[in-house]
Design an enzyme around this catalytic site. Structure first.
Site, short mmCIF file in Angstrom:
data_model
loop_
_atom_site.label_atom_id
_atom_site.label_comp_id
_atom_site.label_asym_id
_atom_site.label_seq_id
_atom_site.Cartn_x
_atom_site.Cartn_y
_atom_site.Cartn_z
N ARG A 183 43.48 35.30 41.46
CA ARG A 183 42.83 36.58 41.82
C ARG A 183 42.50 37.38 40.55
O ARG A 183 43.32 37.52 39.65
CB ARG A 183 43.76 37.39 42.72
CG ARG A 183 43.18 38.73 43.18
CD ARG A 183 43.58 39.87 42.28
NE ARG A 183 43.17 41.17 42.80
CZ ARG A 183 43.23 42.30 42.11
NH1 ARG A 183 43.69 42.30 40.88
NH2 ARG A 183 42.83 43.43 42.64
N VAL A 184 41.28 37.87 40.49
CA VAL A 184 40.85 38.73 39.38
C VAL A 184 40.42 40.06 40.00
O VAL A 184 39.77 40.08 41.04
CB VAL A 184 39.69 38.08 38.60
CG1 VAL A 184 39.05 39.06 37.64
CG2 VAL A 184 40.18 36.83 37.86
N GLY A 185 40.79 41.17 39.37
CA GLY A 185 40.46 42.48 39.91
C GLY A 185 39.24 43.10 39.26
O GLY A 185 38.39 42.41 38.68
N ASP A 186 39.17 44.41 39.36
CA ASP A 186 38.01 45.14 38.86
C ASP A 186 38.03 45.35 37.34
O ASP A 186 36.98 45.54 36.72
CB ASP A 186 37.95 46.53 39.52
CG ASP A 186 39.22 47.34 39.25
OD1 ASP A 186 40.34 46.76 39.37
OD2 ASP A 186 39.12 48.54 38.93
N GLY A 243 41.66 46.91 43.11
CA GLY A 243 40.40 46.52 42.49
C GLY A 243 39.32 46.10 43.46
O GLY A 243 38.14 46.29 43.20
N THR A 260 46.82 49.93 36.18
CA THR A 260 46.01 49.62 35.01
C THR A 260 46.03 50.78 34.03
O THR A 260 46.09 51.94 34.45
CB THR A 260 44.55 49.43 35.49
OG1 THR A 260 44.52 48.32 36.36
CG2 THR A 260 43.58 49.24 34.35
N THR A 262 41.46 52.66 38.40
CA THR A 262 42.73 52.00 38.65
C THR A 262 42.95 51.93 40.15
O THR A 262 42.27 52.61 40.92
CB THR A 262 43.88 52.76 37.95
OG1 THR A 262 45.11 52.05 38.18
CG2 THR A 262 44.03 54.18 38.48
N GLY A 263 43.91 51.10 40.56
CA GLY A 263 44.19 50.96 41.99
C GLY A 263 43.69 49.62 42.51
O GLY A 263 43.52 48.68 41.74
N1 ASP Z 1 42.77 47.76 39.35
C1 ASP Z 1 43.77 46.76 39.11
C2 ASP Z 1 43.43 45.51 39.82
O1 ASP Z 1 42.96 45.58 40.94
C3 ASP Z 1 45.11 47.17 39.55
C4 ASP Z 1 45.64 48.37 38.91
O2 ASP Z 1 45.02 49.39 38.75
O3 ASP Z 1 46.75 48.27 38.48
O4 ASP Z 1 43.72 44.46 39.30
#
Ligand code: ASP
Length: 331
Positions: free
Chosen positions: A221-224, A247, A193, A244-245
């Site tokens: 799927r939806v992330g953070d 989620g 992200t 990031t990472g």
């Molecule tokens: N945080 C993002 C998610 O979980 C992934 C990412 O950082 O690329 O969707």
């Protein structure tokens, strides 16, 4: 550009010290002093795509644009880059081959907007900004978000590029349609992200966060990143944070909100990011094999970062320098 002394003089002259005694005056000395001279305006963002994003955000502020303009324009750079595999156009698709985007934005007035599971639109951050400014809502999802975007003049594009389509087809052959195979042994791949925080020369902050999410995730799927408080949080009295990472780990601990609240209690941005990572270690068992990184900036323009696994870095534009910094990690 203002150095720390001039900045404090400026907010003092503006009455901020007397108006906000609990916030500005009593802010303790940071536990770990930043390794740069604190100065504003300042922009911090995740990963190396943060360098051109920071550049743009700074250019917007120096050209007289607002801090919200700056964060939006900044993250539009990686969103529009077809070679960036984790944001906007050219983002890695879900396991069914659809690129679905999540984004959020917060201004210095505490207002927030977000979109999730949005398809066919290159700049979800600009749709999120319109949600913030033109609707009574905070988050629009899927078809409703697309309809809102089209009604407001956005155009539909194919976001899957020939390169991402090729990679996806290879993944489908090898993966047994199982998204988990990606993340266990490669915690720094299949995501990235851009989360970006900016402070203008008046000391006002905004933040933006945008992503195509985890590569080859389950459809829907939806992330953070579009969840206010998880992927992004800004409180103009205290500071901002973004993540990031993986989620899921950030959502289970409401990470960015936690970082800001720890700064409210007096932690430096660095210490607050570290404690938010430690909370994940304590509460979420998957922490050992997955990555999460936080960045933060406080009201003084001090910045910090921390991550779970080695390998996370971020871009900081401050003191006329725009440079990459390697984050410290828990493991
Ligand atoms: N945080 C993002 C998610 O979980 C992934 C990412 O950082 O690329 O969707």
């Amino acid at each position: 550009m203002l150095n720390r002394r001039k900045f404090l003089e400026k907010i003092s002259a503006a009455g901020a010290v007397t108006l906000l005694p609990g916030i500005v005056k009593s802010m303790p000395v940071p536990a770990e002093a930043p390794d740069h001279d604190v100065a504003i305006p300042a922009v911090i963002s995740t990963w190396s795509h943060g360098i051109p994003a920071n550049e743009k955000a700074m250019e917007v502020m120096r050209g007289g644009g607002s801090v919200v303009d700056a964060v939006e324009q900044g993250v539009r750079i990686p969103e529009g880059d077809p070679d960036n595999r984790s944001v906007g156009l050219g983002g890695t698709p879900d396991r069914d081959g659809h690129v679905t985007l999540d984004a959020s934005i917060m201004g210095s007035d505490g207002n927030a907007g977000a979109v999730c599971f949005l398809e066919h639109i290159i700049h979800p951050i600009s749709v999120a900004r319109l949600v913030m400014e033109k609707t009574p809502h905070v988050l629009l999802a899927g078809e409703g978000a697309l309809q809102f975007a089209l009604e407001n003049g956005f155009e539909e594009h194919k976001l899957l590029t020939p390169e991402t389509e090729k990679s996806w087809k290879e993944w489908v052959k090898e993966s047994n349609y199982n998204p988990e195979v990606n993340w266990e042994d490669k915690p720094n791949e299949f995501h990235d992200t851009i989360g970006l925080l900016a402070m203008d020369e008046n000391g006002d902050m905004a933040g933006a966060c945008t992503t195509s999410g985890l590569g080859y995730k389950m459809r829907g799927r939806v992330g953070d990143s579009p969840i206010i408080g998880a992927g992004l949080f800004v409180d103009n009295e205290i500071g901002g944070a973004t993540a990031t990472g993986m989620g899921e780990l950030v959502m289970k601990t409401l990470g960015s909100f936690l970082v800001v609240e720890l700064m409210r209690q007096g932690r430096s941005p660095q210490q607050a990011c570290k404690e938010a990572v430690e909370r994940i270690v304590k509460k979420v068992p998957e922490n050992k094999i997955r990555q999460v990184g936080f960045i933060a900036m406080n009201k003084k323009g001090e910045t910090g970062a921390f991550c779970l696994q080695p390998g996370f870095n971020y871009a900081l534009h401050q003191n006329d320098e725009n440079k990459m910094i390697e984050s410290k990690s828990y493991y």
